[in-house]
Design a protein around this motif. Sequence first.
Motif, PDB file in Angstrom:
ATOM      1  N   LEU A  35       0.838  -1.202   0.000  1.00  0.00           N
ATOM      2  CA  LEU A  35       0.000   0.000   0.000  1.00  0.00           C
ATOM      3  C   LEU A  35       0.868   1.245   0.000  1.00  0.00           C
ATOM      4  O   LEU A  35       2.003   1.239   0.474  1.00  0.00           O
ATOM      5  CB  LEU A  35      -0.975  -0.005   1.177  1.00  0.00           C
ATOM      6  N   VAL A  82      -4.353   0.617  -1.341  1.00  0.00           N
ATOM      7  CA  VAL A  82      -3.867  -0.765  -1.462  1.00  0.00           C
ATOM      8  C   VAL A  82      -3.624  -1.044  -2.942  1.00  0.00           C
ATOM      9  O   VAL A  82      -4.562  -1.122  -3.732  1.00  0.00           O
ATOM     10  CB  VAL A  82      -4.877  -1.773  -0.884  1.00  0.00           C
ATOM     11  N   CYS A 126      -7.367  -2.737  -7.231  1.00  0.00           N
ATOM     12  CA  CYS A 126      -6.196  -3.335  -6.620  1.00  0.00           C
ATOM     13  C   CYS A 126      -5.696  -4.463  -7.530  1.00  0.00           C
ATOM     14  O   CYS A 126      -6.487  -5.235  -8.071  1.00  0.00           O
ATOM     15  CB  CYS A 126      -6.565  -3.881  -5.238  1.00  0.00           C
TER      16      CYS A 126
END
Length: 242
Positions: A35, A82, A126
């Motif tokens: 992240l 993230v 993500c």
Amino acid sequence: MVGFGAEEDHFVAELTYNYGVGEYQLGNDFLGLTLQSSAAISNAKRLGWPLTEVAEALYVTKAPGGYDFYLIDKEQPTHDPVLKVCLGVSDLQRSTRYWTTLLGMKVMKTNEEKKTVLMAFADTQCKLELQDIGGTVDHGTAFGRIAFSCPREQLPDIEALMKKENQKILTPLVSLDTPGKATVEVVILADPDDHEICFVGDEAFGQLSVMDPKGNDLLDKAMAEDKSDEWFAKHNRQKAAA
């Protein structure tokens, strides 16, 4: 369920606490979560949490259970910070085919030196990174699964494709009731290295995953009420290792 925002556009981690279990054997299946957040690095330093700089502006730290978290020293973005989740695989070419050709993910980047492939269903989401570990994938006793939501109408097609390709289906299409909330439909698969993959119907999942404004308070209350450590000490027993 812990994340930086609503599940409809953020990655969320599911933390599971099993009463009576004190520790788990980690495998080499989950290789870390990355992240972007200078604030997270500042928080770790302020709290005395161990950090190791592994590259320029990149730190690694371990969660209490031993999982690696990679922290990029840049300002936290307005979207989901993230950036990627990394899974270990035993045959990168085989796994890439599974996740792209069968499941429909797009390859974003490959790194032959590190033996990694970065992929996603959409650029804004993500990313999933597969890394060839050069051997058998060991799931230990702490393994979980990765989950994706998709239109409910796609679930039968996913199941049918896996049957046609003789791939593992751990849980055929099924409806799961959640008392007082939505009934969701899921199909749970396993890739060539037995990473569990859950596809859930998006319409019902959207109702199930609405953020609870009292979530933090409820979690604090549950942790405060958990007296398991005191109970085991009183009875001169130790929590089991899974």
